[in-house]
Design an enzyme around this catalytic site. Structure first.
Site, PDB file in Angstrom:
ATOM      1  N   SER A   1       0.980  -1.205   0.177  1.00 36.90           N
ATOM      2  CA  SER A   1      -0.043  -0.066  -0.091  1.00 36.90           C
ATOM      3  C   SER A   1       0.574   1.306   0.037  1.00 36.90           C
ATOM      4  O   SER A   1       1.935   1.235   0.537  1.00 36.90           O
ATOM      5  CB  SER A   1      -1.127  -0.156   1.411  1.00 36.90           C
ATOM      6  OG  SER A   1      -1.643   1.176   1.236  1.00 36.90           O
TER       7      SER A   1
ATOM      8  N   LYS B   1       2.280  -3.681   6.506  1.00 37.38           N
ATOM      9  CA  LYS B   1       2.672  -3.580   5.015  1.00 37.38           C
ATOM     10  C   LYS B   1       4.323  -3.209   4.732  1.00 37.38           C
ATOM     11  O   LYS B   1       4.890  -4.096   3.885  1.00 37.38           O
ATOM     12  CB  LYS B   1       1.639  -2.550   4.255  1.00 37.38           C
ATOM     13  CG  LYS B   1       0.401  -2.846   4.246  1.00 37.38           C
ATOM     14  CD  LYS B   1       0.097  -4.188   3.442  1.00 37.38           C
ATOM     15  CE  LYS B   1      -1.507  -4.504   3.342  1.00 37.38           C
ATOM     16  NZ  LYS B   1      -1.688  -5.734   2.741  1.00 37.38           N
TER      17      LYS B   1
ATOM     18  N   TYR C   1      -1.636  -0.886  10.893  1.00 32.53           N
ATOM     19  CA  TYR C   1      -1.848  -1.456   9.597  1.00 32.53           C
ATOM     20  C   TYR C   1      -0.672  -1.164   8.461  1.00 32.53           C
ATOM     21  O   TYR C   1      -0.346  -1.814   7.820  1.00 32.53           O
ATOM     22  CB  TYR C   1      -3.191  -0.731   8.963  1.00 32.53           C
ATOM     23  CG  TYR C   1      -3.327  -1.074   7.528  1.00 32.53           C
ATOM     24  CD1 TYR C   1      -3.256  -0.126   6.519  1.00 32.53           C
ATOM     25  CD2 TYR C   1      -3.867  -2.526   6.922  1.00 32.53           C
ATOM     26  CE1 TYR C   1      -3.397  -0.285   5.158  1.00 32.53           C
ATOM     27  CE2 TYR C   1      -3.736  -2.546   5.558  1.00 32.53           C
ATOM     28  CZ  TYR C   1      -3.563  -1.399   4.693  1.00 32.53           C
ATOM     29  OH  TYR C   1      -3.536  -1.594   3.401  1.00 32.53           O
TER      30      TYR C   1
HETATM   31  C1  WQD Z   1      -9.568   9.081   1.141  1.00 34.02           C
HETATM   32  C2  WQD Z   1      -9.922  10.652   1.494  1.00 34.02           C
HETATM   33  C3  WQD Z   1     -10.289  11.113   3.700  1.00 34.02           C
HETATM   34  C4  WQD Z   1     -14.207   9.183   3.988  1.00 34.02           C
HETATM   35  C5  WQD Z   1      -7.035   4.099   3.259  1.00 34.02           C
HETATM   36  C6  WQD Z   1      -5.859   3.430   3.660  1.00 34.02           C
HETATM   37  C7  WQD Z   1      -5.117   2.509   2.380  1.00 34.02           C
HETATM   38  C8  WQD Z   1      -6.154   1.717   1.811  1.00 34.02           C
HETATM   39  C9  WQD Z   1      -7.322   2.804   1.267  1.00 34.02           C
HETATM   40  C10 WQD Z   1      -6.347  -0.275   2.398  1.00 34.02           C
HETATM   41  C11 WQD Z   1      -9.358  11.031   2.775  1.00 34.02           C
HETATM   42  C12 WQD Z   1     -11.516  11.566   2.878  1.00 34.02           C
HETATM   43  C13 WQD Z   1     -12.969   9.610   3.847  1.00 34.02           C
HETATM   44  C14 WQD Z   1     -15.008  10.196   4.683  1.00 34.02           C
HETATM   45  C15 WQD Z   1     -13.723  11.749   3.784  1.00 34.02           C
HETATM   46  N1  WQD Z   1      -6.680   0.853   2.512  1.00 34.02           N
HETATM   47  N2  WQD Z   1     -12.645  10.830   3.528  1.00 34.02           N
HETATM   48  N3  WQD Z   1     -14.883  11.552   4.387  1.00 34.02           N
HETATM   49  O1  WQD Z   1      -7.155   7.045   4.056  1.00 34.02           O
HETATM   50  O2  WQD Z   1      -6.612   7.637   1.632  1.00 34.02           O
HETATM   51  O3  WQD Z   1      -6.460   5.211   2.286  1.00 34.02           O
HETATM   52  O4  WQD Z   1      -7.756   3.119   2.495  1.00 34.02           O
HETATM   53  O5  WQD Z   1      -5.881  -1.079   1.502  1.00 34.02           O
HETATM   54  O6  WQD Z   1      -4.159   1.941   2.690  1.00 34.02           O
HETATM   55  O7  WQD Z   1      -4.686   4.044   4.227  1.00 34.02           O
HETATM   56  O8  WQD Z   1      -8.639   6.096   2.029  1.00 34.02           O
HETATM   57  O9  WQD Z   1     -11.137   6.629   1.405  1.00 34.02           O
HETATM   58  O10 WQD Z   1     -10.413   6.507   4.049  1.00 34.02           O
HETATM   59  O11 WQD Z   1      -9.878   8.468   2.565  1.00 34.02           O
HETATM   60  O12 WQD Z   1     -13.396  13.131   3.694  1.00 34.02           O
HETATM   61  O13 WQD Z   1     -16.270   9.637   4.913  1.00 34.02           O
HETATM   62  O14 WQD Z   1     -11.298  10.705   1.773  1.00 34.02           O
HETATM   63  O15 WQD Z   1     -10.173  12.338   4.698  1.00 34.02           O
HETATM   64  O16 WQD Z   1      -8.704  12.342   2.699  1.00 34.02           O
HETATM   65  P1  WQD Z   1      -7.204   6.714   2.644  1.00 34.02           P
HETATM   66  P2  WQD Z   1     -10.017   6.738   2.593  1.00 34.02           P
END
Ligand code: WQD
Length: 338
Positions: A124, A153, A149
């Site tokens: 990741s 990785k 997590y």
């Molecule tokens: C993306 C953006 C949030 C939810 C994580 C893991 C990564 C992979 C993918 C497993 C961020 C914003 C989110 C919400 C929001 N996981 N957001 N409102 O954190 O980039 O990555 O998931 O393989 O390893 O780290 O993904 O989709 O959670 O967030 O504003 O209700 O969307 O702040 O900027 P992230 P995400």
């Protein structure tokens, strides 16, 4: 060629089974259904025509994995099975270290016993932490992970690297995913988050379907053009195809002790607000959302320098963010109807 797909009924695993089948491989599914269910097998049959069975094995169960390798002669392994909830990993780090690292150790050990030499690992972009200046290349120094997590990785990458160098003949690739989104265009398989989704797109589509309160954008005061975070959102089908290319590369690799790390992203960054706007335009829907406080641990901006995936894997993403969000919405509507 028979390829073991651990976590094969999961979001990325199931889409990879489809692409492996389409490319002429024989995918074999292993999954303990911790974060999925057997209905995924029906979706896979509807897409491929193949009635897959699932070996419901926990990858940390060495004896069960050994028995499977005794019964099936695998030509390669793609290892998706892992816990992946960032927030939960902060609350229960031992659960994540035990499962995510334990399952890798079992697989590498049993693969060595049976002379299985091709291994693709699901890593990741979280290993980069907050990069100083995106896009990130594979040479961008890893940073201390923001979560257990993410740390699992990074540790798994190091274990694979060390094992390959000590185990002539083993060839491995760690694919660093950015943000997988979307669903299969047939809407037969897609993301099935358990409970309240922590990831943006499944929460957004559930909110659009009226299953959740308004989407909350976690912060609009970042140092980005529109104040919201920037990510590299990659269609899950494109990501799945990268795994087929990875297995094909390993099959053709003659170099002993071959190990490499490859970013799998689109190479483009889009902000949260841009994603929301794209969703609305792609689906003709006005999405209600509010802006809330920043989420602890969030990276401000990250996207891939994806040239190496093109030159080494001969892979380039084909789908757009619009494709991803249209497919995600079609899938959400399908599962909401059930
Ligand atoms: C993306 C953006 C949030 C939810 C994580 C893991 C990564 C992979 C993918 C497993 C961020 C914003 C989110 C919400 C929001 N996981 N957001 N409102 O954190 O980039 O990555 O998931 O393989 O390893 O780290 O993904 O989709 O959670 O967030 O504003 O209700 O969307 O702040 O900027 P992230 P995400």
């Amino acid at each position: 060629m028979k390829i073991l797909v651990t976590g094969g009924t999961g979001f990325i695993g199931s889409h990879t089974v489809v692409e492996l089948q389409s490319a002429g491989f024989e995918p074999v599914i292993l999954d303990n259904y911790y974060n999925s269910n057997e209905k995924v097998l029906t979706g896979l049959k509807n897409i491929t025509g193949v009635a897959y069975s699932c070996h419901t094995i926990d990858c940390t169960n060495e004896e069960a994995v050994r028995t499977l390798f005794k019964n099936e002669a695998f030509d390669g392994v793609i290892h998706f099975a892992a816990y992946k909830a960032v927030g939960e990993s902060v609350e229960k780090p031992l659960k994540y270290y035990e499962n995510n690292i334990g399952s890798l150790l079992v697989l590498l050990k049993v693969m060595q016993e049976f002379g299985v030499s091709n291994f693709v690992f699901s890593s990741s972009c979280t290993v980069y932490g907050q990069p100083d200046s995106p896009p990130v290349t594979e040479d961008t120094p890893r940073k201390p992970a923001a979560s257990p997590y993410g740390n699992t990785k990074a540790i798994c990458e190091d274990i694979i690297r060390d094992h390959v160098f000590s185990n002539p003949g083993l060839k491995a690739l760690s694919l660093r995913y950015f943000n997988p989104v979307g669903a299969h265009p047939t809407a037969e398989i897609g993301e099935l988050p358990l409970g309240v989704p922590s990831n943006l797109v499944p929460y957004l589509t559930q909110a659009a379907a009226g299953l959740r309160e308004k989407l909350v954008v976690f912060g609009d005061d970042y140092n980005t053009p529109d104040g919201s975070c920037i990510r590299d959102f990659i269609h899950v089908v494109d990501l799945a195809k990268a795994h087929v290319k990875a297995i094909e590369l390993l099959n053709s690799q003659t170099e002993a002790n071959y190990y490499d790390v490859i970013n799998v992203g689109t190479g483009e960054g889009n902000s949260v607000f841009e994603l929301i706007n794209t969703f609305e335009e792609a689906n003709g829907i006005k999405l209600a959302y509010t802006v809330g406080p920043r989420r602890a641990g969030d990276v401000e901006k990250i996207w891939a320098q994806a040239d190496k995936a093109t030159t080494v894997l001969q892979w380039t993403p084909e789908k757009t963010l619009t494709d991803s969000l249209r497919d995600a919405w079609n899938w959400q509507q399908k599962i909401t109807k059930k």
